[in-house]
Design a protein around this motif. Structure first.
Motif, short mmCIF file in Angstrom:
data_model
loop_
_atom_site.label_atom_id
_atom_site.label_comp_id
_atom_site.label_asym_id
_atom_site.label_seq_id
_atom_site.Cartn_x
_atom_site.Cartn_y
_atom_site.Cartn_z
N MET A 1 20.07 -0.89 -26.56
CA MET A 1 19.50 -1.26 -25.26
C MET A 1 18.60 -0.07 -25.00
SD MET A 1 20.78 -4.48 -23.42
CE MET A 1 20.22 -4.55 -22.30
N LYS A 2 17.28 -0.47 -25.28
CA LYS A 2 16.16 0.91 -24.84
C LYS A 2 14.62 0.44 -24.10
CE LYS A 2 13.86 4.68 -27.70
NZ LYS A 2 13.23 4.89 -28.59
N LEU A 3 15.07 0.96 -23.21
CA LEU A 3 13.58 0.59 -22.07
C LEU A 3 12.38 2.05 -23.03
CD1 LEU A 3 15.55 2.21 -18.58
CD2 LEU A 3 14.88 0.10 -19.51
N GLU A 4 11.87 1.21 -22.21
CA GLU A 4 10.48 1.89 -23.23
C GLU A 4 9.05 1.87 -22.26
OE1 GLU A 4 8.89 1.54 -26.65
OE2 GLU A 4 11.38 0.57 -26.65
N PRO A 5 8.38 2.96 -22.55
CA PRO A 5 7.57 3.21 -20.88
C PRO A 5 6.56 2.32 -20.62
CG PRO A 5 7.43 5.05 -23.43
CD PRO A 5 8.35 3.52 -23.59
N PHE A 6 6.21 2.05 -19.28
CA PHE A 6 4.92 1.10 -18.79
C PHE A 6 4.18 1.72 -18.17
CE2 PHE A 6 4.28 -1.71 -15.45
CZ PHE A 6 3.35 -2.58 -15.97
N LEU A 7 4.62 3.05 -16.85
CA LEU A 7 4.46 3.81 -16.69
C LEU A 7 4.36 5.15 -16.12
CD1 LEU A 7 0.94 3.06 -14.88
CD2 LEU A 7 2.81 2.66 -12.44
N SER A 8 3.31 6.76 -16.37
CA SER A 8 3.54 7.67 -15.95
C SER A 8 2.59 8.03 -15.39
CB SER A 8 3.51 7.74 -17.20
OG SER A 8 2.69 8.23 -17.83
N GLY A 9 3.50 9.25 -14.48
CA GLY A 9 2.83 10.13 -13.46
C GLY A 9 2.60 9.62 -12.76
N LEU A 10 4.25 9.32 -11.97
CA LEU A 10 4.18 9.15 -10.14
C LEU A 10 5.00 10.74 -10.47
CD1 LEU A 10 4.69 5.74 -11.96
CD2 LEU A 10 6.23 5.63 -10.92
N CYS A 11 4.87 10.20 -8.62
CA CYS A 11 5.54 11.80 -8.31
C CYS A 11 7.08 11.63 -8.20
CB CYS A 11 4.68 12.01 -6.80
SG CYS A 11 5.44 13.40 -6.03
N PHE A 12 7.34 10.00 -7.03
CA PHE A 12 8.43 10.12 -6.76
C PHE A 12 8.34 8.89 -6.22
CE2 PHE A 12 12.93 9.65 -5.37
CZ PHE A 12 13.75 10.78 -6.73
N GLY A 13 9.28 7.62 -7.58
CA GLY A 13 9.05 6.23 -7.53
C GLY A 13 10.63 5.51 -6.43
N GLU A 14 9.88 4.76 -5.80
CA GLU A 14 11.12 4.41 -4.62
C GLU A 14 10.71 2.99 -4.51
OE1 GLU A 14 14.13 3.57 -4.55
OE2 GLU A 14 14.76 5.51 -3.76
N ALA A 15 11.86 1.94 -4.78
CA ALA A 15 11.85 0.39 -4.25
C ALA A 15 11.21 -0.12 -4.84
CB ALA A 15 10.78 0.71 -2.75
N PRO A 16 11.55 -0.40 -6.29
CA PRO A 16 10.07 -1.55 -7.04
C PRO A 16 10.39 -2.88 -6.27
CG PRO A 16 12.23 -0.79 -7.83
CD PRO A 16 12.40 0.00 -6.84
N ARG A 17 9.59 -4.18 -6.47
CA ARG A 17 9.22 -5.24 -5.94
C ARG A 17 8.62 -6.08 -6.07
NH1 ARG A 17 13.55 -3.01 -3.70
NH2 ARG A 17 13.73 -2.64 -1.51
N TRP A 18 9.37 -7.20 -7.54
CA TRP A 18 8.50 -8.54 -7.81
C TRP A 18 7.67 -8.75 -6.84
CZ3 TRP A 18 5.96 -7.72 -11.84
CH2 TRP A 18 4.83 -9.37 -12.17
N HIS A 19 6.39 -9.03 -6.40
CA HIS A 19 5.74 -9.53 -5.65
C HIS A 19 4.55 -10.41 -5.37
CE1 HIS A 19 4.45 -11.77 -0.78
NE2 HIS A 19 3.46 -10.36 -1.61
N ASP A 20 4.14 -11.65 -5.68
CA ASP A 20 2.90 -12.14 -5.55
C ASP A 20 2.40 -11.67 -7.31
OD1 ASP A 20 0.79 -13.58 -5.09
OD2 ASP A 20 -0.35 -11.60 -4.14
N GLY A 21 2.84 -11.73 -8.40
CA GLY A 21 2.66 -11.55 -9.31
C GLY A 21 2.14 -10.01 -10.19
N ARG A 22 2.33 -8.67 -9.10
CA ARG A 22 2.86 -7.69 -9.68
C ARG A 22 3.84 -6.99 -9.09
NH1 ARG A 22 -3.02 -5.29 -6.60
NH2 ARG A 22 -2.21 -6.21 -4.85
N LEU A 23 4.02 -5.97 -9.84
CA LEU A 23 5.52 -5.07 -8.85
C LEU A 23 4.91 -3.46 -8.10
CD1 LEU A 23 8.53 -3.87 -9.84
CD2 LEU A 23 7.51 -1.76 -11.32
N TRP A 24 5.25 -4.08 -7.03
CA TRP A 24 5.32 -2.71 -5.64
C TRP A 24 6.25 -1.50 -5.65
CZ3 TRP A 24 0.77 -4.51 -2.25
CH2 TRP A 24 0.27 -6.74 -2.51
N PHE A 25 5.56 -0.86 -5.45
CA PHE A 25 6.86 0.59 -5.68
C PHE A 25 5.89 1.62 -4.42
CE2 PHE A 25 3.87 1.11 -8.68
CZ PHE A 25 3.60 2.61 -8.56
N SER A 26 6.78 2.24 -3.86
CA SER A 26 6.14 3.35 -3.02
C SER A 26 6.59 4.29 -3.72
CB SER A 26 6.93 3.18 -1.86
OG SER A 26 7.32 2.35 -0.80
N ASP A 27 5.66 5.20 -3.94
CA ASP A 27 5.63 7.03 -4.48
C ASP A 27 5.38 7.60 -2.84
OD1 ASP A 27 5.88 8.58 -5.80
OD2 ASP A 27 3.53 8.20 -7.10
#
Length: 279
Positions: A1-27
């Motif tokens: 099993m291997k993770l694949e890239p999805f979104l790069s260039g974050l500073c420091f991401g935290e708290a991903p949440r799936w809501h209303d058809g999108r992934l929300w997160f704090s940077d």
């Protein structure tokens, strides 16, 4: 099993949440709450001066955001960011992750002490904020309460105690009080950070210092271990339309030094068992 890239260039991401058809997160070092759709198109939703972390939604759609450095719970509704509750009287360290249950109650963790300033470890409490904005001490003597999940029936909460290497469970009463504290799993050598729950009752665990993400059953048996070295995993969420996409927030390190870097990423993996419960 291997993770694949999805979104790069974050500073420091935290708290991903799936809501209303999108992934929300704090940077959080750039003070932004962001959302990204399954195609990878991202936008900044709101800026939080006190550094955002945990995210959640009440049943009426009101978004709640943990504001770390000023130890507050904020609300974001109809385009306006406002203060929901002051947490500083109970939080002995910066506030961090959060879960919001099906009744709109927010359970907020805090670090308890400043590790980066060299303070000695000490336990702290989990804080509950009810929809009437009242603030309560939900549980005591937790060591860095971090990622938190609630089972689909609303009856059990599991909290990651990062520096205690364990997941701790509580029964949740109808009024939101916690009782029957018990060990859900000890994971030797693991520093559980963000977590998420699946429909078989297993928990995906982000292990930043172990450079991996794990799937753990109650009692501690590990069914999957995905190596991310040299990167660390800081948070995870099961999302997508079928909730079978595991989103993992990774980075090259942690702490204040990350504020000047853009090493953060969201990586993805398709899994067999969908997400369940809260968040």
């Amino acid at each position: 099993m291997k993770l694949e890239p999805f979104l790069s260039g974050l500073c420091f991401g935290e708290a991903p949440r799936w809501h209303d058809g999108r992934l929300w997160f704090s940077d959080f070092y750039i003070h932004q709450v962001r959302a990204v759709d399954e195609s990878g198109k991202a936008e900044t939703v709101v800026e939080v001066p006190g550094r955002p972390s945990g995210l959640g939604w009440r049943p009426d759609g009101t978004m709640l955001i943990v504001s770390m450095t000023d130890r507050r719970l904020m609300r974001f509704s109809t385009g306006t960011l406002s203060r929901e509750a002051e947490l500083g009287s109970l939080a002995t360290g910066q506030c961090n992750d959060m879960v919001v249950d099906g009744h709109g109650r927010a359970y907020v963790g805090n670090f308890g002490y400043d590790r980066h300033a060299g303070e000695a470890q000490r336990t702290t409490c989990l804080i509950r904020v009810d929809p009437d904005r009242s603030v309560h001490r939900a549980a005591d003597d937790l060591l860095s309460p971090n990622g938190t999940v609630i089972t689909p029936d609303g009856g059990t909460m599991i909290v990651a105690e990062t520096f205690a290497h364990r997941l701790t469970a509580f029964d949740v009463a109808a009024d939101g009080t916690l009782s029957n504290r018990r060990l859900w799993a000890t994971i030797e050598g693991c520093y559980p950070d963000g977590i998420c729950l699946d429909a078989e009752g297993a928990i995906w665990v982000s292990d930043p210092f172990g450079h991996r993400v794990l799937r753990v059953l109650e009692g501690g048996r590990i069914t999957h271990s995905i190596d991310l070295a040299p990167r660390g995993a800081y948070a995870c969420m099961l999302g997508g339309q079928d909730r079978r996409t595991l989103y993992v927030i990774t980075n090259s390190g942690s702490g204040p030094a990350m504020a000047d870097k853009r090493d953060g990423r969201i990586e993805v993996l398709r899994v067999d068992v969908p997400g369940a419960g809260w968040p």
